[in-house]
Design a protein around this motif. Structure first.
Motif, PDB file in Angstrom:
ATOM      1  N   MET A 100      -9.827   7.111   1.840  1.00 45.39           N
ATOM      2  CA  MET A 100      -8.909   6.991   2.978  1.00 45.39           C
ATOM      3  C   MET A 100      -9.285   5.828   3.896  1.00 45.39           C
ATOM      4  O   MET A 100      -8.452   4.981   4.226  1.00 45.39           O
ATOM      5  CB  MET A 100      -8.869   8.286   3.784  1.00 45.39           C
ATOM      6  N   ILE A 101     -10.537   5.767   4.306  1.00 46.10           N
ATOM      7  CA  ILE A 101     -10.932   4.724   5.250  1.00 46.10           C
ATOM      8  C   ILE A 101     -10.860   3.344   4.588  1.00 46.10           C
ATOM      9  O   ILE A 101     -10.416   2.367   5.205  1.00 46.10           O
ATOM     10  CB  ILE A 101     -12.341   5.010   5.807  1.00 46.10           C
ATOM     11  N   GLU A 102     -11.272   3.248   3.335  1.00 47.79           N
ATOM     12  CA  GLU A 102     -11.189   1.959   2.630  1.00 47.79           C
ATOM     13  C   GLU A 102      -9.747   1.460   2.559  1.00 47.79           C
ATOM     14  O   GLU A 102      -9.470   0.272   2.783  1.00 47.79           O
ATOM     15  CB  GLU A 102     -11.760   2.089   1.224  1.00 47.79           C
ATOM     16  N   ARG A 103      -8.827   2.351   2.276  1.00 47.47           N
ATOM     17  CA  ARG A 103      -7.415   1.946   2.198  1.00 47.47           C
ATOM     18  C   ARG A 103      -6.868   1.573   3.568  1.00 47.47           C
ATOM     19  O   ARG A 103      -6.063   0.644   3.697  1.00 47.47           O
ATOM     20  CB  ARG A 103      -6.595   3.076   1.569  1.00 47.47           C
ATOM     21  N   PHE A 104      -7.297   2.280   4.591  1.00 48.99           N
ATOM     22  CA  PHE A 104      -6.895   1.897   5.950  1.00 48.99           C
ATOM     23  C   PHE A 104      -7.436   0.515   6.298  1.00 48.99           C
ATOM     24  O   PHE A 104      -6.737  -0.311   6.884  1.00 48.99           O
ATOM     25  CB  PHE A 104      -7.394   2.930   6.953  1.00 48.99           C
ATOM     26  N   MET A 105      -8.696   0.271   5.951  1.00 44.62           N
ATOM     27  CA  MET A 105      -9.302  -1.027   6.257  1.00 44.62           C
ATOM     28  C   MET A 105      -8.559  -2.159   5.546  1.00 44.62           C
ATOM     29  O   MET A 105      -8.421  -3.251   6.091  1.00 44.62           O
ATOM     30  CB  MET A 105     -10.778  -1.021   5.840  1.00 44.62           C
ATOM     31  N   ALA A 106      -8.066  -1.887   4.346  1.00 40.48           N
ATOM     32  CA  ALA A 106      -7.347  -2.918   3.588  1.00 40.48           C
ATOM     33  C   ALA A 106      -5.964  -3.192   4.170  1.00 40.48           C
ATOM     34  O   ALA A 106      -5.349  -4.218   3.851  1.00 40.48           O
ATOM     35  CB  ALA A 106      -7.215  -2.479   2.125  1.00 40.48           C
ATOM     36  N   SER A 107      -5.485  -2.301   5.032  1.00 34.00           N
ATOM     37  CA  SER A 107      -4.117  -2.423   5.556  1.00 34.00           C
ATOM     38  C   SER A 107      -4.048  -2.845   7.016  1.00 34.00           C
ATOM     39  O   SER A 107      -2.981  -3.237   7.490  1.00 34.00           O
ATOM     40  CB  SER A 107      -3.392  -1.069   5.413  1.00 34.00           C
ATOM     41  N   ILE A 108      -5.159  -2.771   7.747  1.00 32.84           N
ATOM     42  CA  ILE A 108      -5.100  -2.905   9.201  1.00 32.84           C
ATOM     43  C   ILE A 108      -4.666  -4.303   9.640  1.00 32.84           C
ATOM     44  O   ILE A 108      -3.878  -4.453  10.571  1.00 32.84           O
ATOM     45  CB  ILE A 108      -6.453  -2.515   9.855  1.00 32.84           C
ATOM     46  N   GLY A 109      -5.162  -5.350   8.985  1.00 30.36           N
ATOM     47  CA  GLY A 109      -4.771  -6.712   9.359  1.00 30.36           C
ATOM     48  C   GLY A 109      -4.936  -6.948  10.849  1.00 30.36           C
ATOM     49  O   GLY A 109      -5.983  -6.656  11.431  1.00 30.36           O
ATOM     50  N   SER A 110      -3.876  -7.467  11.485  1.00 28.86           N
ATOM     51  CA  SER A 110      -3.933  -7.747  12.922  1.00 28.86           C
ATOM     52  C   SER A 110      -3.330  -6.614  13.752  1.00 28.86           C
ATOM     53  O   SER A 110      -3.211  -6.733  14.964  1.00 28.86           O
ATOM     54  CB  SER A 110      -3.175  -9.046  13.224  1.00 28.86           C
ATOM     55  N   HIS A 111      -2.965  -5.525  13.090  1.00 26.32           N
ATOM     56  CA  HIS A 111      -2.295  -4.422  13.787  1.00 26.32           C
ATOM     57  C   HIS A 111      -3.293  -3.592  14.585  1.00 26.32           C
ATOM     58  O   HIS A 111      -4.476  -3.529  14.256  1.00 26.32           O
ATOM     59  CB  HIS A 111      -1.561  -3.539  12.786  1.00 26.32           C
ATOM     60  N   SER A 112      -2.788  -2.947  15.613  1.00 28.65           N
ATOM     61  CA  SER A 112      -3.622  -2.054  16.422  1.00 28.65           C
ATOM     62  C   SER A 112      -3.452  -0.594  16.043  1.00 28.65           C
ATOM     63  O   SER A 112      -4.222   0.254  16.481  1.00 28.65           O
ATOM     64  CB  SER A 112      -3.284  -2.235  17.913  1.00 28.65           C
ATOM     65  N   LEU A 113      -2.426  -0.303  15.228  1.00 29.46           N
ATOM     66  CA  LEU A 113      -2.141   1.076  14.853  1.00 29.46           C
ATOM     67  C   LEU A 113      -1.625   1.143  13.425  1.00 29.46           C
ATOM     68  O   LEU A 113      -0.708   0.405  13.054  1.00 29.46           O
ATOM     69  CB  LEU A 113      -1.099   1.685  15.800  1.00 29.46           C
ATOM     70  N   LEU A 114      -2.221   2.027  12.642  1.00 33.72           N
ATOM     71  CA  LEU A 114      -1.724   2.377  11.317  1.00 33.72           C
ATOM     72  C   LEU A 114      -1.293   3.840  11.322  1.00 33.72           C
ATOM     73  O   LEU A 114      -1.918   4.677  11.982  1.00 33.72           O
ATOM     74  CB  LEU A 114      -2.814   2.211  10.248  1.00 33.72           C
TER      75      LEU A 114
END
Length: 349
Positions: A100-114
């Motif tokens: 879960m955290i790895e996939r979130f890290m791969a998606s966060i980019g410049s965003h402040s909220l996922l």
């Protein structure tokens, strides 16, 4: 702390039966750079001892013991202590997928909220009985206005309400001074998220349901009664309605979807009055029904009762005509039938 560290915040209160599995699901993450903040909120069982034991075995864990103050205060303490670049909240009786955290890290980019979907897991006697994947209806990057245009496609399905299916940039939260309201003991997640969304310039919706929201059959109609349900529901929905108005999107499709959802919550308020564990006498239930049918917002949203199934249309008509006794009889009979049905279903589990 190394760059890309994620601060995982878990409020802990009397969850000795669940906390070990929850902690282990965090420690097994494929993204190793985490700090796990366990906020022991004055537990009176062995929860605090279990947290301390894990902290001795893994230096990524910090335990903060506080007097019992509620989940909002616990999360606020976690926010204050967090040193990671990102923040994730987990409830102590839930678990997360190893990636879960790895996939979130791969998606966060410049965003402040996922925001992601989640999996509802029904357990009986510690074993998974049933699970449902709650997938987001749309995926991708959205500006704030694009996101708000789709708000009511997400809101009725509880993708907005909770903090545990989300990923936050720590600097964004701390610079905005955002905290949970300790005076709110139900719906505090939603109020926090509305503040976050209001300040975001863009939001990313992530595919998959990697969070396991665990519940048991004890959360059926036969288990919970809230005397303050109407007041709390009104507070939450009024805050959301005001949020939509303030951001210029309370109109057309969004307004209609929201008000349909709102009237469904009003229906739940009626059901709650007839909960098997209700402490209210008949006269008190009728007093509560009177409060509901005379409420200005309920009356203003009345048209949305008619654009629904038969029972809801019937209830709307009784509200319109201020038929207190008939509403009492309707839900008294319906709740008995519903309880009997649930009892039959539970025997098959």
């Amino acid at each position: 702390m190394p760059q890309n560290t994620v601060s995982v915040i878990i409020p802990v209160y009397n969850v000795e039966a669940f906390i070990e599995e929850c902690i282990e699901s965090v420690l097994k993450q494929t993204h190793p750079d985490i700090e796990l903040l366990l906020i022991n909120d004055g537990s009176t069982d062995r929860s605090g001892e279990i947290c301390d034991r894990f902290a001795k075995e893994d230096n990524r864990i910090r335990v903060i013991h506080q007097p019992n103050s509620g989940p909002s205060a616990a999360r606020n303490n976690g926010l204050q202590a967090a040193t990671g670049e990102y923040i994730q909240f987990i409830d102590a009786d839930d678990t997360i997928h190893p990636e879960m955290i790895e996939r979130f890290m791969a998606s966060i980019g410049s965003h402040s909220l996922l925001i992601s979907g989640y999996c509802s897991v029904l357990k009986q006697n510690g074993e998974i009985y049933h699970s449902i994947q709650n997938q987001l209806p749309l995926i991708g990057e959205f500006s704030k206005q694009e996101f708000l245009a789709n708000f009511t496609d997400l809101y009725p399905h509880f993708f907005i309400h909770y903090v545990w299916n989300k990923f936050y940039r720590t600097s964004f939260i701390k610079e905005a001074g955002l905290q949970f309201n300790p005076r709110v003991d139900w719906g505090e997640d939603l109020l926090f998220n509305l503040e976050v969304i209001e300040r975001c310039s863009s939001i990313r919706l992530v595919e998959g349901g990697l969070y396991n929201y665990t519940h048991s059959n004890t959360e059926s109609i036969t288990s919970q009664f809230r005397e303050d349900f109407f007041d709390n529901m009104q507070m939450m929905q009024n805050m959301t309605r005001d949020f939509l108005k303030r951001n210029g999107c309370y109109h057309g499709y969004i307004k209609d979807n929201f008000e349909r959802y709102y009237t469904s919550r009003v229906m739940l308020v009626f059901w709650n009055l007839f909960h098997p564990k209700s402490t209210l006498m008949e006269i008190e239930k009728k007093q509560q029904i009177t409060r509901i049918v005379q409420d200005d917002q309920v009356k203003e949203s009345l048209a949305y009762f008619y654009d629904a199934e038969e029972d809801k249309r019937l209830v709307g008509n009784m509200i319109h005509q201020q038929m207190i006794d008939q509403l009492y009889d309707f839900f008294a009979v319906k709740s008995q039938v519903r309880m009997q049905q649930e009892s039959k279903e539970e025997k098959w589990i």
